[in-house]
Enzyme design. Sequence first.
Site, mmCIF file in Angstrom:
data_model
loop_
_atom_site.group_PDB
_atom_site.id
_atom_site.type_symbol
_atom_site.label_atom_id
_atom_site.label_comp_id
_atom_site.label_asym_id
_atom_site.label_seq_id
_atom_site.Cartn_x
_atom_site.Cartn_y
_atom_site.Cartn_z
ATOM 1 N N GLU A 109 7.796 -0.015 7.258
ATOM 2 C CA GLU A 109 7.107 -0.534 8.402
ATOM 3 C C GLU A 109 7.009 -2.064 7.764
ATOM 4 O O GLU A 109 7.448 -2.964 8.542
ATOM 5 C CB GLU A 109 5.689 0.142 8.819
ATOM 6 C CG GLU A 109 5.923 1.360 9.445
ATOM 7 C CD GLU A 109 4.829 2.000 9.687
ATOM 8 O OE1 GLU A 109 3.986 2.279 8.812
ATOM 9 O OE2 GLU A 109 4.675 2.794 11.042
ATOM 10 N N GLU A 129 5.889 10.357 7.065
ATOM 11 C CA GLU A 129 4.403 10.366 7.482
ATOM 12 C C GLU A 129 4.419 12.079 8.275
ATOM 13 O O GLU A 129 3.230 12.635 7.896
ATOM 14 C CB GLU A 129 3.928 9.626 8.742
ATOM 15 C CG GLU A 129 3.686 8.300 8.175
ATOM 16 C CD GLU A 129 4.698 7.267 8.170
ATOM 17 O OE1 GLU A 129 5.899 7.716 8.020
ATOM 18 O OE2 GLU A 129 4.772 5.917 7.856
HETATM 19 C C1 3H9 Z 1 1.784 5.782 5.917
HETATM 20 O O1 3H9 Z 1 2.282 4.863 5.232
HETATM 21 C C2 3H9 Z 1 1.205 5.511 7.180
HETATM 22 C C3 3H9 Z 1 1.745 4.359 7.893
HETATM 23 O O2 3H9 Z 1 2.367 4.527 8.878
HETATM 24 C C4 3H9 Z 1 0.653 3.497 8.099
HETATM 25 C C5 3H9 Z 1 -0.533 3.627 9.073
HETATM 26 C C6 3H9 Z 1 -1.513 2.951 9.181
HETATM 27 N N1 3H9 Z 1 -1.136 6.418 -1.435
HETATM 28 O O3 3H9 Z 1 4.262 11.369 -6.473
HETATM 29 P P1 3H9 Z 1 4.118 10.757 -7.780
HETATM 30 C C7 3H9 Z 1 0.092 8.458 -5.996
HETATM 31 S S1 3H9 Z 1 1.167 7.245 5.208
HETATM 32 C C8 3H9 Z 1 -2.009 6.975 -2.500
HETATM 33 O O4 3H9 Z 1 3.569 11.605 -8.856
HETATM 34 P P2 3H9 Z 1 6.727 9.941 -8.073
HETATM 35 C C9 3H9 Z 1 0.197 9.765 -6.284
HETATM 36 O O5 3H9 Z 1 -0.887 10.816 -5.684
HETATM 37 C C10 3H9 Z 1 2.228 7.326 3.669
HETATM 38 N N2 3H9 Z 1 -1.330 7.469 -3.634
HETATM 39 O O6 3H9 Z 1 5.340 10.017 -8.427
HETATM 40 C C11 3H9 Z 1 0.441 10.024 -7.909
HETATM 41 O O7 3H9 Z 1 -1.204 9.695 -8.155
HETATM 42 P P3 3H9 Z 1 -1.767 10.576 -9.710
HETATM 43 C C12 3H9 Z 1 3.635 7.364 3.805
HETATM 44 C C13 3H9 Z 1 -0.284 7.643 -3.661
HETATM 45 O O8 3H9 Z 1 7.612 8.974 -8.966
HETATM 46 C C14 3H9 Z 1 1.028 8.795 -8.087
HETATM 47 O O9 3H9 Z 1 0.715 7.790 -6.929
HETATM 48 N N3 3H9 Z 1 4.186 7.660 2.484
HETATM 49 C C15 3H9 Z 1 0.592 7.321 -2.666
HETATM 50 O O10 3H9 Z 1 7.224 11.356 -8.451
HETATM 51 C C16 3H9 Z 1 2.164 8.762 -8.542
HETATM 52 O O11 3H9 Z 1 2.871 9.468 -7.262
HETATM 53 C C17 3H9 Z 1 4.269 8.515 1.823
HETATM 54 O O12 3H9 Z 1 4.193 9.743 2.382
HETATM 55 C C18 3H9 Z 1 0.125 6.724 -1.505
HETATM 56 N N4 3H9 Z 1 0.867 6.355 -0.513
HETATM 57 O O13 3H9 Z 1 7.014 9.793 -6.564
HETATM 58 C C19 3H9 Z 1 4.968 8.538 0.454
HETATM 59 N N5 3H9 Z 1 1.975 7.720 -3.155
HETATM 60 O O14 3H9 Z 1 -1.086 10.077 -10.633
HETATM 61 C C20 3H9 Z 1 4.229 9.411 -0.516
HETATM 62 C C21 3H9 Z 1 1.809 8.169 -4.156
HETATM 63 O O15 3H9 Z 1 -3.113 10.145 -9.817
HETATM 64 N N6 3H9 Z 1 4.409 9.369 -1.819
HETATM 65 N N7 3H9 Z 1 0.595 8.152 -4.572
HETATM 66 O O16 3H9 Z 1 -1.355 12.030 -9.585
HETATM 67 C C22 3H9 Z 1 5.649 9.836 -2.382
HETATM 68 O O17 3H9 Z 1 6.703 10.262 -1.976
HETATM 69 C C23 3H9 Z 1 5.937 9.592 -3.742
HETATM 70 O O18 3H9 Z 1 4.664 9.317 -4.661
HETATM 71 C C24 3H9 Z 1 6.779 8.623 -4.510
HETATM 72 C C25 3H9 Z 1 6.859 8.333 -5.884
HETATM 73 C C26 3H9 Z 1 8.239 9.046 -3.968
HETATM 74 C C27 3H9 Z 1 6.603 7.313 -3.758
#
Ligand code: 3H9
Length: 725
Positions: A109, A129
Amino acid sequence: MNDLVRITADNDVAVITIDNPPVNALSPGVPERISAAIDQMNGDSAIKAAVVIGGGRTFVAGADIKEFGKMTSGASPRRSLLPLLLHIEDSGKPVVMAIHGNAFGGGLELAMAGHYRIASSTAQVGQPEVKLGIIPGAGGTQRLPRLVGVLKAVEMCAEGKPVSAREAATLGLIDRLIEGDLLAGAVSFAREIAGKPAPKTRERTEKLGTATENPAIFGAARDAAGKKQRGMKAPLAAIDAVEAATRLSFEEGCQAEAKLFTECLFSDQSKALIHIFFGEREVAKIPDVPKETPVLPVNRVAVVGSGTMGGGIAMVFANAGIPVLLKDVDEATLELGIGKIRKNYASSVQRGRFTQAFMDERLQLITPVLTYDDFSTVDMVVEAVFEGMELKRAVFADLDRVCRRGAILASNTSTLNIDEIAGATSRPEAVIGTHFFSPANVMRLLEIVRGKKSSKEVIATCMQLSKKLGKIGVLVGNCRGFVGNRMFGPYRREAQFLIEEGADVERVDQALVEFGNAMGPLATGDLAGLDVGWRIRKEYRHLEKTGIRQPFGEDRLCELGRYGQKTLKGWYRYDENRRASADPEVTTLLRKWSADAGIPQRQISDAEIVDRCVYALVNEGARILEEGYALRAVDIDIIYINGYGFPAYRGGPMWHADTVGLQRVYERICEFHQQHGELWAPAPLLQRLAEAGKTFAEFDKAQVMAAYGPNLQEAAPATEGSLRI
Ligand code: 3H9
C-alpha cells in the site's frame, strides 16, 4: 529523527531508508518518520526526487501485526496509514519506491502511494491480509485495481497470494525491474523522471472496468471464495471492498474499506489467524535448544521403505534439491514405489504445478537401491517401513551397522515408542522421530519426536531442516500417538459413539465440515484405511482397561472386509472414481449392533456432534500439555491446523476453547462425564484454568516465562514435571 527512518542525499536525489528490523514493519514511529522525511526532501531546493527503500533484507512486510492485538484490546489507539499515503502521493516532488524482498500488505500500500515503483527481479509483492483474517486497510483495495485491473486486484486481495516482481511488472504494478544494484537503479530512475508530471495512483480510473464486465468478476470471485476459503469472512469482505473501488469515488471507497477492515479486525477469525501467524514462528523456539545450537549438514539422505509414506518422503527431499537413496527389499516392491512417485509427479505436471523439466530433475535425485551399500555416504536416514516394533528395531540395528557416526537416524513411526526403537542402536542420541503426514509431499506438518536421548544438535537440525523442506516442524514428546494421533483417538472415538447412539454417518461428518474441518472424521478414516487402526488396536488390545466403553463400528466393518476407500466400502460406499455415497447397509448394520449392545437411540443435534468431537480433542490436548508432551497450547493448534484439517480461522482446538471460554468448555465436559462416564473425566489442567478464569494462551505465556525467564533470553533447563520435551 532516530534510526527507524534515515534520510540521505545522493546529489539531487533524497534516499529515504526504512530501517525497522527484521522486516521493516510499519510499527508506531515509522509512518510518522517517513512523513517527516517527505517534508524534509520537499523543503530542500537541491533535491529533485526521492527514493524510498527498505534497509536490510526486505522492503516493508506490512503493518506491525503485533499492534493489532493491542488495538482490539484497547491497549493502543487505532492508527491509520491513509494520511501518510495521501501525503506521499501529494508530494510536490516525485517519490520512487524501490522494492527488494517483499512489499506485503501495508508495504505494498505504501509502494502504491509512490509515483513509481521499481523492483529487484527477485522481489515479491502482495496483499496477504486475508491470511490474517483482515483486508488491506490503507487503501490497498482502492489503489490496486487502479494499477492492475479489477480481476487481478480481486484475486490478490481475496486469496492473499503474492506475485513475483516479474508478473507485477507485466501487470503494470512495477514500472521497471532492476537486475543489479537496486539503489543505484532507483536513483538513476528518479533522475530520469524528476521534473516530469508525477502520476497519482488514486486519480487513475482506466483499469476500473465497466458495469457490464465487473459483476461477473465479483460473482466468480465470491463463488471461488465460498469453495476455496469456506467459512472465512475476510475474502468476501476483500471482494466487497474492491467492488467499492469500481462504484465509489476514491475517498468513499477508502471509507468503505475502513469499515470492512475494522469489522474484520475485531472478529474472532482475525484474532485466531493472528494467533496462528505468531504460533507458526513460536513453535520453532525450544527452551533448551537455543537458536545457537550447532546444526549438522544434511546434504544427502536415505529413505528406507518405498511405500506410500516412504515414496512421499523421498519426494519431499528431492523437491528441496537433496539427493535421496530409496531402499526397499525387492525389485518388484521398489519398482512399484518408484512408479507411484512418477505418477504423482506426472499428475502435478498435468495440473501445471511443476514443469516436465522440474519433474525430470527431481526424479534424477531419487536413486532406488536394494542394499545398504551406499548408506555410509548419507547424513540422515528416514525409516518408513511398516508399523511394527520388531521390524523397526531390526531396521535400526542395520542402520547402526551401516551408517557413519554423526548421521541422523529418524523414524517415521506414527505410534511406536521412539526410545524403544533407539534402543536397537548403539547411538540413541542420533535417533529421533520425524512423523510426516500423508500425503507426505503435500501435508505441511512434521511432528519431530524427541526421544529421551535425542541430542540437541539432532533436534536443532531436524527443526531447521523442516523449514528447508517446506514443512512446519513441531517438537513433541514420546507418548503413544505423540500429540496429533493421541488426540485424534478420542475425537474419532466420539464420532463413532455418536453413530452408535443414533446419529447418521453423513450427519456426523457434515456437522464437522460445517464447523470448518477439511473432512469429517469418518470420511477421513475411510481415506486413511480403517484397517490401519484396526491392526494397531489388535497389537495394543492387552493394554486396554476393561470395563470402559469402546467403539465397535470400525472393527466390525473391518471384520467384514470394509477397509474404506481401498476396498470401495467403509463407512461409505465408493464408485470406481472413489466418489462417496451413504450406504444403507452400514446404517442397518449399525442399528442392529447398537440394539444388540443395548445402546438407546436418540436424535442428536449438530451442536452436540461438534461439542463431543471437538471437546474430546481439547480435553486430551490439555492432558498432553500438562504432561509436558507438547511445549505450548499453540504447538497443538499448529499441529491440528497443518496436519488434521482443523480450520485455521478457529485458531486450532486449544485457541477455539479459549474463544468459547474454558469455563463453558469445562462445564460441557463435566456434563459428558456424567452422561458417558470415565472417558470424559475432565483434564486437571483444564479444570484448574477454567476455575481460575484463565485461558490456554495465558498458560502458554506462563510456560514461556518459566522456561526463559522474564526477558525471554536465557534458556533454562526444563523443570521436573513440567516440560518433558
Ligand atoms: C497489514 O499490513 C495491514 C495493512 O493493510 C495496513 C492496515 C492499517 N509485523 O516470517 P519470519 C516478524 S497486515 C510484525 O520468520 P521470513 C515475525 O513474527 C500485515 N512482525 O521471516 C518474526 O518474528 P520472530 C500484512 C512481523 O523471512 C520475524 O518478523 N503483512 C511481521 O521467513 C521474521 O519473520 C503480512 O501479512 C509484521 N508484519 O518471512 C506479512 N512480519 O523472529 C507477514 C514478520 O520474533 N510476514 N514479522 O519470530 C511474512 O509473510 C513473513 O514474515 C515475511 C518474512 C515473508 C515478510
